[in-house]
Design a protein around this motif. Sequence first.
Motif, short mmCIF file in Angstrom:
data_model
loop_
_atom_site.label_atom_id
_atom_site.label_comp_id
_atom_site.label_asym_id
_atom_site.label_seq_id
_atom_site.Cartn_x
_atom_site.Cartn_y
_atom_site.Cartn_z
N ARG A 214 -50.42 6.20 -118.35
CA ARG A 214 -50.42 6.34 -116.89
C ARG A 214 -49.00 6.57 -116.38
O ARG A 214 -48.75 7.44 -115.53
CB ARG A 214 -51.02 5.09 -116.26
N GLY A 215 -48.06 5.79 -116.90
CA GLY A 215 -46.67 5.98 -116.49
C GLY A 215 -46.14 7.34 -116.87
O GLY A 215 -45.40 7.98 -116.10
N ALA A 216 -46.52 7.83 -118.06
CA ALA A 216 -46.07 9.15 -118.51
C ALA A 216 -46.60 10.25 -117.60
O ALA A 216 -45.88 11.21 -117.30
CB ALA A 216 -46.52 9.39 -119.95
N VAL A 217 -47.84 10.11 -117.16
CA VAL A 217 -48.43 11.12 -116.26
C VAL A 217 -47.68 11.14 -114.93
O VAL A 217 -47.34 12.20 -114.40
CB VAL A 217 -49.93 10.85 -116.05
N PHE A 218 -47.40 9.95 -114.38
CA PHE A 218 -46.66 9.87 -113.12
C PHE A 218 -45.26 10.48 -113.28
O PHE A 218 -44.80 11.25 -112.42
CB PHE A 218 -46.54 8.41 -112.67
N ALA A 219 -44.57 10.13 -114.36
CA ALA A 219 -43.22 10.65 -114.58
C ALA A 219 -43.23 12.17 -114.71
O ALA A 219 -42.34 12.85 -114.19
CB ALA A 219 -42.61 10.01 -115.82
N THR A 220 -44.23 12.70 -115.38
CA THR A 220 -44.34 14.16 -115.53
C THR A 220 -44.57 14.83 -114.18
O THR A 220 -43.94 15.85 -113.87
CB THR A 220 -45.50 14.51 -116.49
N ALA A 221 -45.45 14.25 -113.37
CA ALA A 221 -45.69 14.79 -112.03
C ALA A 221 -44.41 14.76 -111.20
O ALA A 221 -44.11 15.71 -110.44
CB ALA A 221 -46.80 14.02 -111.33
N GLY A 222 -43.64 13.68 -111.33
CA GLY A 222 -42.37 13.60 -110.61
C GLY A 222 -41.39 14.66 -111.07
O GLY A 222 -40.65 15.23 -110.26
N GLY A 223 -41.40 14.96 -112.38
CA GLY A 223 -40.53 16.01 -112.90
C GLY A 223 -40.86 17.37 -112.30
O GLY A 223 -39.96 18.16 -111.98
N PHE A 224 -42.15 17.65 -112.13
CA PHE A 224 -42.55 18.92 -111.50
C PHE A 224 -42.08 18.98 -110.04
O PHE A 224 -41.69 20.04 -109.55
CB PHE A 224 -44.06 19.09 -111.57
#
Length: 280
Positions: A214-224
């Motif tokens: 879940r944290g990885a998905v959020f961090a990836t979305a933030g990167g975009f």
Amino acid sequence: MNANALSMNARGRARRASRSRAVDVGARAGFVARGVIYLLVGTLALRIAFSDGGGQQADRGGAIAEIAGKPFGSILLWVLGVALAGMALWRLSEAFFGQAGPDGHKAGKRAVAAARFVFYAFVSYSVLSYAAGDKGSGSGSSDRQTDDVTARALEWTGGQWIVGIAGVGVIGAGLWMAYRALTRKYHKHLKTGEMTRRSRQAVDVVGVFGGTVRGAVFATAGGFAVAAAVRHEPGRAKGMDDTLRSFTETPAGPWLLVLIAIGLAAFGLFSWANARWRKI
């Protein structure tokens, strides 16, 4: 009785209400509802990994649409929306009176609880509105909504900085979620003394794996979002659905999305464990 005594009496009643059976039931029902949503998002992501998903969205909107299409779907959505409202009210009580635990009254924790109240209140309203017949509420594409919000923000003075800072904030939140999962910080919020050894092991499996994913998905979305700000291109910001689909574009192909999907489903199971053993 003077005004000060009346005020203290009123605060005492409000504090007791925040610890009432109704708040406890509402919070636990909210964890069950959150678990349902994450399990459905994980299932939808699996479908996308093995096909094109048939036009389905692997996000909250897709989960709501999936439920609505089932027998008694409308009734289920009403139940889900009310349960999420219970979660919101519990978070509101935490914002006013603090969380369970020795450090639950810190200002930072109350502020986080207030933010969570706003989030769950919005989600509850979206689900209930959809159940009431507003099909444009709750089930909209997270990708389109993200594009629209990012595009409007980039038009503002200093918009690139605003979007960039927001993206960095989401990255930070994602990394914090993953850190808390990996270090099992959630233990202090659970009634571990009431668990069997096997139950604790199972909760740790879904808690660590699900929380990290879940944290990885959020961090990836933030990167975009940061990329959208740097390049001044709103289309580079991605909602949950497009963020998940982006994992299929890595060298691992769809198998990375399979891993992510299983992790999101695991977080759904972890939410159900919270419904059983969370300290409210």
